[in-house]
Design an enzyme around this catalytic site. Structure first.
Site: not given
Length: 531
Positions: A178-179, A243, A263-264, A281-282, A315-316, A481
């Site tokens: 991802a970007f 993809g 998409v996931g 990883e969504l 994401c977090t 993380a």
């Protein structure tokens, strides 16, 4: 900024680059004139659609990249497959030595690559450099791992027999990144995949192709210098079609996908339909819970970074904040003071703490979420607008926002939907059990954080009745993380795990090998099949 004009030969394509951009591109080996090849399978090529890489800070076009045609993608995958058949026989410690050299090559370009991430993705420079360091760190980890990817000896019930559980290379790993982390997520996958003896083919986000090209140049130079086919770490830039082709291919044993839940879900179904393996990883939608005994001098700045860092595009990132009623007024007062201290700026300037969103589409998503908050009766404490004055109107800058929705019910759209922008929604609770319920009662399950000094709260939080996310922190924010533990989330976050811990076990195929070294051939469970 000083501007220079470059006129390309052939198509006479004109590119206008700021000195800011041209200096960074040159430092990582990306041409500042003409079109840039976006396919690598041992050779650089690309004759498909030409896409533009745009700087989210200034709106300038950084480069035009020649993506893969369907045939070029097919050929690249074929060459990656061929490279795998050679690379799988390289001893694991030797693969570790390659990773050590990749680590050194990346470290030597840490500042330059970090600047490129800031330029193309938009995160502030310290975070861009930190992302490259994450790639360096996982290479360190994988070097040691290359000598420790052990199987097991299992006791057999049959005399003169032993059972071995043996890991072997898996095959071709497709990494669809991802970007928001255009370098590190690929690094997590590449390092473990190479240590395991696999070949990888990388399809980066179509909006961050330059980061992928720069990294591939570094990695391929190390491989080729050691006599390893460059296609062991191939690259295909492109859009949705590229993809989908990788996800559908039976020549890809494992698909690692980072992106949206929508998409996931499609990726997972497609890979499962052909009995392939996937790492998903969504979405995140992460919550911090602050108890009345929390150390606010730690909690407030950590929530601030979690919500505002990377302009809320991790994401977090912290998107939900649950405050105990006894400390809520003081906490919000302190937090608003920090928000007021933030001003947007060029992410390449060291003092900048707030860079742009990655695209204009992201600004539209931010606006839509703000409108929904306002129409649903939420109180907007801070932010809620785009920065439209000069010089920010050329980029994608928005105000970090704190909102108190009218309802704290986790089933409401506001709470259960992740918005990839710096919007922090706040609710007030009285009992820890209530806050844990709110934390868990959303579709996503990536990261969560509890702020307390009471050991009883800690036990409840990390136990069977506690947080149901993949990352469960105490007195640490939801974001940031380390590579040593497995990274990933539960529920609609996808159940994938990358980076440290036991994540490497997904990149190998496992065989249970029963070996008979006796002169008899007994059957298990005492079965007698003799006439």
């Amino acid at each position: 900024m000083m501007i220079r004009r470059n006129i390309c030969s052939g198509k006479r394509l004109t590119r206008v680059l700021s000195t800011r951009a041209s200096t960074i591109l040159s430092s990582v080996g990306i041409p500042t004139t003409g079109e840039v090849s976006g396919v690598y399978d041992g050779e650089w090529k690309g004759s498909g659609e030409v896409v533009s890489s745009t700087c989210p800070t200034t709106g300038e076009i950084l480069a035009r990249v020649k993506t893969a045609t369907p045939k070029e993608l097919h050929d690249a995958l074929e060459r990656t497959r061929e490279a795998y058949t050679q690379f799988r026989n390289v001893p694991a410690p030797r693969r570790g030595e390659l990773l050590r050299q990749i680590r050194e090559a990346l470290a030597s370009k840490r500042e330059d690559l970090g600047a490129l991430i800031s330029l193309e993705m938009g995160k502030i420079r310290t975070e861009g450099v930190g992302e490259v360091q994450e790639f360096v760190d996982i290479c360190d980890y994988a070097v040691g791992l290359s000598r420790m990817m052990n199987g097991r000896v299992v006791a057999s019930e049959r005399p003169g027999h032993s059972i071995l559980e043996v890991p072997n290379p898996l095959g071709v790993v497709a990494v669809l990144s991802a970007f928001n982390f255009p370098v590190a997520v690929y690094g997590w996958n590449l390092a473990l995949s190479l240590a395991a003896g696999n070949a990888t083919i990388w399809k980066p986000s179509p909006t961050t192709p330059l980061c992928a090209i720069a990294v591939t140049k570094i990695v391929s130079s190390v491989l080729e210098r050691n006599g390893i086919p460059g296609a062991v770490a191939g690259l295909v830039t492109g859009g949705k079609d590229a993809g989908e082709a990788l996800v559908e291919s039976h020549d890809v044993e494992l698909v690692s996908f980072t992106g949206s839940e929508h998409v996931g879900r499609s990726v997972g179904k497609t890979v499962a339909s052909r009995f392939g393996k996937s790492i998903l990883e969504l979405g995140g939608n992460n919550a911090s819970i602050v108890m009345p005994d929390a150390d606010l001098s730690l909690a407030v700045p950590s929530v601030f970074f979690g919500a505002v860092g990377t302009a809320g595009q991790r994401c977090t990132s912290t998107r939900r904040l649950y405050l105990h009623s006894r400390i809520a007024p003081e906490f919000l007062e302190r937090l608003q003071r920090l928000y007021k201290s933030v001003t947007p700026g060029d992410p390449l300037v060291d003092s900048t703490m707030l860079g742009p969103l990655h695209s204009r589409a992201a600004c539209d998503t931010y606006d839509k979420a703000i409108r929904h908050l306002r129409t649903s009766g939420a109180e907007i404490l801070m932010g809620g607008n785009q920065y439209l004055e000069e010089p920010f109107n050329s980029g994608s800058f928005v105000e970090p926002t704190i909102a108190i929705p009218k309802s704290g019910k986790p089933n409401d759209h506001i709470w259960k939907t992740e918005t990839f922008a710096p919007i922090l929604n706040v609710a007030i609770f009285d009992e820890l059990e209530q806050a844990i319920g709110w934390n868990n009662n959303v579709p996503q399950g990536l990261s969560s954080s509890l702020w307390t000094r009471d050991l009883r709260n800690v036990g409840k939080w990390i136990g069977p009745s506690g947080s149901d996310t993949g990352i469960v922190n105490v007195n640490v924010g939801t974001s940031g993380a380390e590579i040593g533990a497995a990274f990933g989330g539960n529920k609609s976050t996808g159940w994938g795990r990358e980076s440290g811990g036991d994540s490497w076990k997904q990149y190998v195929r496992w065989s249970a090998c029963t070996i008979n070294f006796s002169d008899e051939a007994p059957l298990a469970q005492g079965v007698n099949f003799q006439t």
